[in-house]
Design an enzyme around this catalytic site. Structure first.
Site, PDB file in Angstrom:
ATOM      1  N   GLY A 243       9.801  10.796  -5.238  1.00 11.72           N
ATOM      2  CA  GLY A 243       9.044  10.714  -6.469  1.00 11.72           C
ATOM      3  C   GLY A 243       9.758  10.174  -7.689  1.00 11.72           C
ATOM      4  N   GLU A 285      13.277  12.488  -0.015  1.00  9.80           N
ATOM      5  CA  GLU A 285      12.340  11.495   0.538  1.00  9.80           C
ATOM      6  C   GLU A 285      11.990  10.400  -0.458  1.00  9.80           C
ATOM      7  OE1 GLU A 285       8.947  13.952   1.346  1.00  9.80           O
ATOM      8  OE2 GLU A 285       9.758  14.661   3.233  1.00  9.80           O
ATOM      9  N   PRO A 286      12.964   9.650  -0.961  1.00  9.93           N
ATOM     10  CA  PRO A 286      12.594   8.601  -1.908  1.00  9.93           C
ATOM     11  C   PRO A 286      11.890   7.438  -1.212  1.00  9.93           C
ATOM     12  CG  PRO A 286      14.952   8.513  -1.445  1.00  9.93           C
ATOM     13  CD  PRO A 286      14.401   9.697  -0.691  1.00  9.93           C
ATOM     14  N   GLY A 287      10.892   6.899  -1.859  1.00  9.32           N
ATOM     15  CA  GLY A 287      10.227   5.696  -1.379  1.00  9.32           C
ATOM     16  C   GLY A 287      10.404   4.598  -2.413  1.00  9.32           C
ATOM     17  N   ARG A 288       9.616   4.723  -3.487  1.00  5.03           N
ATOM     18  CA  ARG A 288       9.609   3.711  -4.539  1.00  5.03           C
ATOM     19  C   ARG A 288      11.009   3.360  -5.058  1.00  5.03           C
ATOM     20  NH1 ARG A 288       5.198   3.141  -7.806  1.00  5.03           N
ATOM     21  NH2 ARG A 288       4.547   5.240  -7.224  1.00  5.03           N
ATOM     22  N   ARG A 323      -1.913  -2.114  -7.203  1.00  7.04           N
ATOM     23  CA  ARG A 323      -1.465  -1.096  -8.160  1.00  7.04           C
ATOM     24  C   ARG A 323      -2.058  -1.270  -9.563  1.00  7.04           C
ATOM     25  NH1 ARG A 323       3.082  -0.442  -9.597  1.00  7.04           N
ATOM     26  NH2 ARG A 323       2.999   1.805  -9.727  1.00  7.04           N
ATOM     27  N   TYR A 327      -4.033   2.010 -10.284  1.00  5.06           N
ATOM     28  CA  TYR A 327      -3.311   2.995 -11.114  1.00  5.06           C
ATOM     29  C   TYR A 327      -3.069   2.492 -12.540  1.00  5.06           C
ATOM     30  CZ  TYR A 327      -1.590   4.431  -6.405  1.00  5.06           C
ATOM     31  OH  TYR A 327      -1.452   4.809  -5.099  1.00  5.06           O
ATOM     32  N   CYS A 354     -13.291 -11.484  -5.874  1.00  3.74           N
ATOM     33  CA  CYS A 354     -14.592 -11.420  -6.535  1.00  3.74           C
ATOM     34  C   CYS A 354     -14.836 -10.026  -7.106  1.00  3.74           C
ATOM     35  CB  CYS A 354     -15.672 -11.797  -5.532  1.00  3.74           C
ATOM     36  SG  CYS A 354     -17.304 -11.780  -6.223  1.00  3.74           S
ATOM     37  N   GLU A 355     -14.010  -9.609  -8.043  1.00  2.00           N
ATOM     38  CA  GLU A 355     -14.133  -8.303  -8.693  1.00  2.00           C
ATOM     39  C   GLU A 355     -13.627  -8.457 -10.128  1.00  2.00           C
ATOM     40  OE1 GLU A 355     -15.024  -5.217  -7.372  1.00  2.00           O
ATOM     41  OE2 GLU A 355     -15.168  -5.800  -5.260  1.00  2.00           O
TER      42      GLU A 355
HETATM   43  C1  LIG Z   1       4.782   9.251  -0.966  1.00  2.00           C
HETATM   44  C2  LIG Z   1       5.684  10.334  -0.563  1.00  2.00           C
HETATM   45  C3  LIG Z   1       7.044  10.250  -0.844  1.00  2.00           C
HETATM   46  C4  LIG Z   1       7.661   9.116  -1.618  1.00  2.00           C
HETATM   47  O1  LIG Z   1       7.264   9.048  -2.938  1.00  2.00           O
HETATM   48  P1  LIG Z   1       7.950   7.986  -3.924  1.00  2.00           P
HETATM   49  O2  LIG Z   1       7.311   8.226  -5.215  1.00  2.00           O
HETATM   50  O3  LIG Z   1       7.650   6.638  -3.384  1.00  2.00           O
HETATM   51  O4  LIG Z   1       9.412   8.264  -3.929  1.00  2.00           O
HETATM   52  C5  LIG Z   1       7.853  11.247  -0.375  1.00  2.00           C
HETATM   53  N1  LIG Z   1       7.356  12.305   0.313  1.00  2.00           N
HETATM   54  C6  LIG Z   1       6.046  12.426   0.580  1.00  2.00           C
HETATM   55  C7  LIG Z   1       5.553  13.596   1.342  1.00  2.00           C
HETATM   56  C8  LIG Z   1       5.159  11.448   0.147  1.00  2.00           C
HETATM   57  O5  LIG Z   1       3.858  11.572   0.392  1.00  2.00           O
END
Ligand SMILES: *Cc1c(COP(=O)(O)O)cnc(C)c1O
Length: 436
Positions: A243, A285-288, A323, A327, A354-355
């Site tokens: 997150g 659990e980093p994604g972004r 996005r 968002y 077309c939006e």
């Molecule tokens: C989406 C998600 C993440 C990653 O979130 P980011 O904001 O991209 O870091 C981690 N854990 C869980 C369970 C998620 O659903």
């Protein structure tokens, strides 16, 4: 404009390190996602160093939904990452990328019985999101003659400063089990024949630009960890989720670095495990924050229209980057082939869909643009291609990966045949055959 360290302007062209985006667009066509593997690796190492310098037993689980290309997963697997997977597809991709089942976590608030059976079969820990799911998993593991390792997803009921659609730790969201019910959940798990509770999990939301919410969530998690340890649960890991945000508006926003995140959160974690008398792995659990800034979306100007606004009509829309529409997200726009010219024209970047909502950026100061010019949208590596669609029957564009001085396709562009390949002819309809 402030650019991240791996991006620069050279002779008016936007470059990703030594790679000129103008040449990449000529070679591969547009629209085009271009991802820098070196940047992903640097982001991963920042996290790893910040955490392991404070506690040795850390596992980073990349949130695979942010960008599910196998090449991205392989790059992270080779650095030691596991993955947070949210579907059977993500689980298969993570394993295909070489990630070990022991460093995957199967998340989700609505898993099917087939999902649960797959997790049991592959030996992947399940983040259990309800009592109902716990009992189904117990039954499925029993039928397979296996023990299912689980964590519960805690809903810490925290207000988090981010867009409401990506706040996942509110009391009102669909995610997790209310923190007050968590001890009862572990008691129930301990009483199940085929369930082994091994961890505890939370994830409070996405694009969070302050460390305090993570500190608060960690505090909640440590209190619960102590309580369930007393109950007899042997915690192998505590997963604090992902997150951490990124500064999409680089000139106005700051995001905590992994170092700042670790400096704020780790004291709470270390104090908590000491108080509970345990030494579990720390999972995050980093994604972004691992992949967003690794990628630009290159898009070419189709036409310019002077209307209520100056519309710059480009060849990428919310089919490729949803996005902004979903968002109200902000992505920096660079005039990739004329970045050294005066930015004097207030321009709105509109996609081909077309939006009315197919606007990628509104009222940005850019150089005067004409058909054929090239734009780059920055920070498109997370929830970019991953959320793309074929809406308006537009084949999705290719993705290129860079590493050092190399560049290669990590996904070819789709064709018209890709649009129809899963469609089936109906027996009661005559099939049109092409003339000739
Ligand atoms: C989406 C998600 C993440 C990653 O979130 P980011 O904001 O991209 O870091 C981690 N854990 C869980 C369970 C998620 O659903």
């Amino acid at each position: 404009m402030i650019l991240p360290a791996h991006l620069l302007i050279r002779n008016g062209h936007l470059c990703i390190r030594d790679h000129d985006t103008v040449l990449l667009a000529e070679e591969y066509g547009t629209p085009l996602f271009v991802t820098d593997e070196d940047r992903i690796a640097a982001n991963y190492r920042d996290y790893h160093e910040a955490l392991t310098s404070r506690y040795p037993d850390v596992q980073i689980l990349y949130a695979a939904k942010a960008n599910g290309n196998l090449a991205v997963l392989r790059a992270l697997a080779s650095l030691g990452a596991g993955a947070d997977v949210f579907s059977a597809g993500e689980l298969h991709l993570a394993l295909a990328a070489g990630m070990q089942p022991g460093c995957l976590l199967f998340n989700g608030s609505s898993k099917s019985r087939a999902d649960l059976a797959l997790a049991v079969e592959k030996g992947v820990v399940v983040s259990v999101d309800s009592f109902d799911e716990l009992h189904q998993l117990n039954e499925i593991a029993g039928m397979a003659g296996a023990q299912a390792a689980i964590a519960f997803r805690v809903n810490p009921a925290l207000q988090v400063p981010t867009h409401p659609k990506i706040a996942t730790g509110l009391e009102t969201t669909k995610f997790g089990i209310a923190h007050a019910l968590i001890p009862a959940a572990y008691r129930e798990a301990l009483a199940c024949d085929n369930i082994e509770p091994v961890g505890i999990h939370c994830h409070i939301g996405s694009q969070i630009l302050a460390v305090e919410p993570f500190v608060q969530a960690c505090g909640v998690m440590m209190r619960i960890a102590a309580e369930i340890t007393d109950m007899g649960v042997q915690l192998r890991f505590i997963d604090l989720g992902g997150g951490l945000g990124i500064p999409y508006r680089m000139s106005e926003e700051r995001a905590p670095t992994p170092e700042e995140y670790a400096a704020a959160v780790m004291p709470v974690f270390l104090e908590g495990i000491a108080a509970a008398g345990i030494r579990p792995s720390l999972w995050i659990e980093p994604g972004r924050s691992l992949v967003a800034d690794s990628t630009v979306l290159l898009t070419r100007v189709n036409s310019v229209k002077e209307a209520y606004r100056t519309f710059i009509n480009v060849d990428a829309g919310f089919n490729l980057l949803i996005r902004p529409a979903m968002y109200d997200a902000y992505h920096e726009v660079v005039a990739a082939d004329r970045a050294d010219q005066d930015h004097t024209v207030r321009s709105t970047i509109a996609g081909p869909i077309c939006e009315t909502g197919d606007i990628l950026a509104t009222d940005r100061l850019l150089p005067a643009l004409r058909a054929g010019n090239l734009l780059a949208l920055l920070d498109c590596g997370a929830y970019g291609f991953a959320m793309s669609s074929q809406y308006n029957s537009r084949p999705r564009c290719p993705e290129v990966m860079l590493k050092g001085s190399s560049a290669a396709l990590m996904r070819r562009g789709e064709t018209i045949d890709d649009l129809t390949s899963a469609m089936q002819p109906l027996p009661w309809q005559e099939q049109d055959t092409p003339p000739g």
